[in-house]
Design an enzyme around this catalytic site. Structure first.
Site, PDB file in Angstrom:
ATOM      1  CG  LEU A  13     -17.544 -34.731  12.566  1.00 32.80           C
ATOM      2  CD1 LEU A  13     -18.666 -35.746  12.348  1.00 32.80           C
ATOM      3  CD2 LEU A  13     -16.191 -35.426  12.570  1.00 32.80           C
ATOM      4  CG  ASP A  14     -14.086 -31.249   7.100  1.00 28.77           C
ATOM      5  OD1 ASP A  14     -13.716 -30.420   7.956  1.00 28.77           O
ATOM      6  OD2 ASP A  14     -13.301 -31.915   6.406  1.00 28.77           O
ATOM      7  NE  ARG A  15     -22.914 -27.083   3.981  1.00 29.91           N
ATOM      8  CZ  ARG A  15     -23.504 -27.662   2.940  1.00 29.91           C
ATOM      9  NH1 ARG A  15     -22.818 -28.513   2.192  1.00 29.91           N
ATOM     10  NH2 ARG A  15     -24.757 -27.390   2.644  1.00 29.91           N
ATOM     11  NE  ARG A  22     -12.333 -33.074   2.482  1.00 28.53           N
ATOM     12  CZ  ARG A  22     -12.986 -31.913   2.406  1.00 28.53           C
ATOM     13  NH1 ARG A  22     -13.311 -31.277   3.536  1.00 28.53           N
ATOM     14  NH2 ARG A  22     -13.302 -31.404   1.251  1.00 28.53           N
TER      15      ARG A  22
END
Length: 318
Positions: free
Chosen positions: A132-134, A234
């Site tokens: 997962l993205d930060r 996103r």
């Protein structure tokens, strides 16, 4: 990123890594040893955490001096984000990744990523099979053996893993449900961003979505990605004119309806896949974190739960 790279010369062959780094960088021994300890030094393309390791002829040494404008020696946050175990057995551990924690070590630092924390908890390496993205929170699954890790990775690689994300976006005229079928490619004008467009030769990406709340100030959406591309959700929402609130990289607003969006309000709420040992379908769910839960509460909604099902009439990945 600022880094220094050099090749080991004849006179340096057989000398300790720390000694050579000190001479090349003009730094005291203590600082050199700290750079090695935090994982900022690579020898032959592999991270080295042993300052006493002897160097070989023509080896390439790289030192990360800054990452994102910050030295790898900068103190880590006093209180690292908390993560929690959602499920654990002899083969699998599923955890709730908090926003603000990277999934795996960055080039300039080790020890403060989710894979580091889970590995420390297990007292052995954790088999990370997806990321997962930060700033994204939610379910992340690890294998506890090489066999389990391989089986879990296959679930993602073959598209059998089902995922449900929740997000808050700005108010925009969206159909109540739909499918976003737009290829992704790196945005040449904005480093670090991906664009969703048929105008470029991108990689296929498919997202099914359902609007849970359509208000004057913000919308809440359920996202069911049918492919697993970098920044897919996103970029897809941005292409619809509805960037995720708090997602500054993609133009998301920092506030909506009097509520703050302190980070990209995207949460990996549920994951379904086959258990690597039994083959039975298992589902892991992560509670909606407080920052996103405030939007659900204001909308008078309870976050979806239970089986991950496509909206009626929406095509999924074959």
């Amino acid at each position: 990123m600022k880094r220094r790279t050099f090749r080991v010369e004849t006179a340096q062959v057989g000398l300790p890594l720390g000694e050579v780094l000190g001479a090349e960088l003009g730094l005291p021994r203590e600082e050199v040893e700290r750079l090695v300890a935090v994982g900022a030094v690579y020898v032959g393309g592999r991270r080295s955490r042993d300052a006493s390791a002897r160097l070989g002829a023509q080896q390439v040494v790289t030192v990360v001096l800054e990452e994102g404008g910050v030295s790898p020696l900068a103190a880590a946050p006093a209180s690292a984000p908390e993560w929690r175990v959602l499920f654990e057995d002899e083969s699998v551990i599923a955890v709730d990744k908090p926003a603000g924690m990277t999934a795996q070590p960055t080039e300039g630092r080790v020890g403060d990523s989710l894979v580091d924390r889970v590995g420390a908890y297990l007292k052995r390496p954790a088999g990370l099979v997806h990321r997962l993205d930060r700033e994204t929170s939610g379910v992340t699954v690890f294998g506890k053996s090489s066999e389990a890790t391989s089986a879990l990775a296959g679930e993602f690689r073959e598209g059998r893993a089902r995922k449900r994300y929740l997000a808050a976006v700005g108010p925009v005229a969206l159909p109540s449900q739909g499918t976003i079928d737009l290829p992704l490619s790196k945005d040449p004008s904005r480093p670090g961003r991906w664009r969703a467009s048929r105008a470029a030769n991108g990689i296929p990406a498919l997202t099914v979505y359902r609007v849970l709340h359509a208000g004057a100030d913000f919308h809440l959406v359920e996202l069911l990605p049918q492919t697993g591309r970098t920044h897919q959700l996103r970029a897809h929402l941005t292409a619809l004119g509805a960037p995720i609130l708090g997602d500054s990289r993609y133009g998301g607003a920092a506030r909506a309806g009097g509520l703050a969006a302190p980070r990209c309000l995207l949460h990996a709420q549920a994951l379904e896949l086959a258990h690597p040992r039994t083959g039975a379908s298992v589902r892991f769910e992560a509670p909606v974190p407080e920052d996103l839960a405030r939007f659900f509460s204001t909308a008078g909604l309870v976050a979806p739960s239970g089986p991950i099902l496509l909206p009626s009439g929406q095509p999924g990945r074959e």
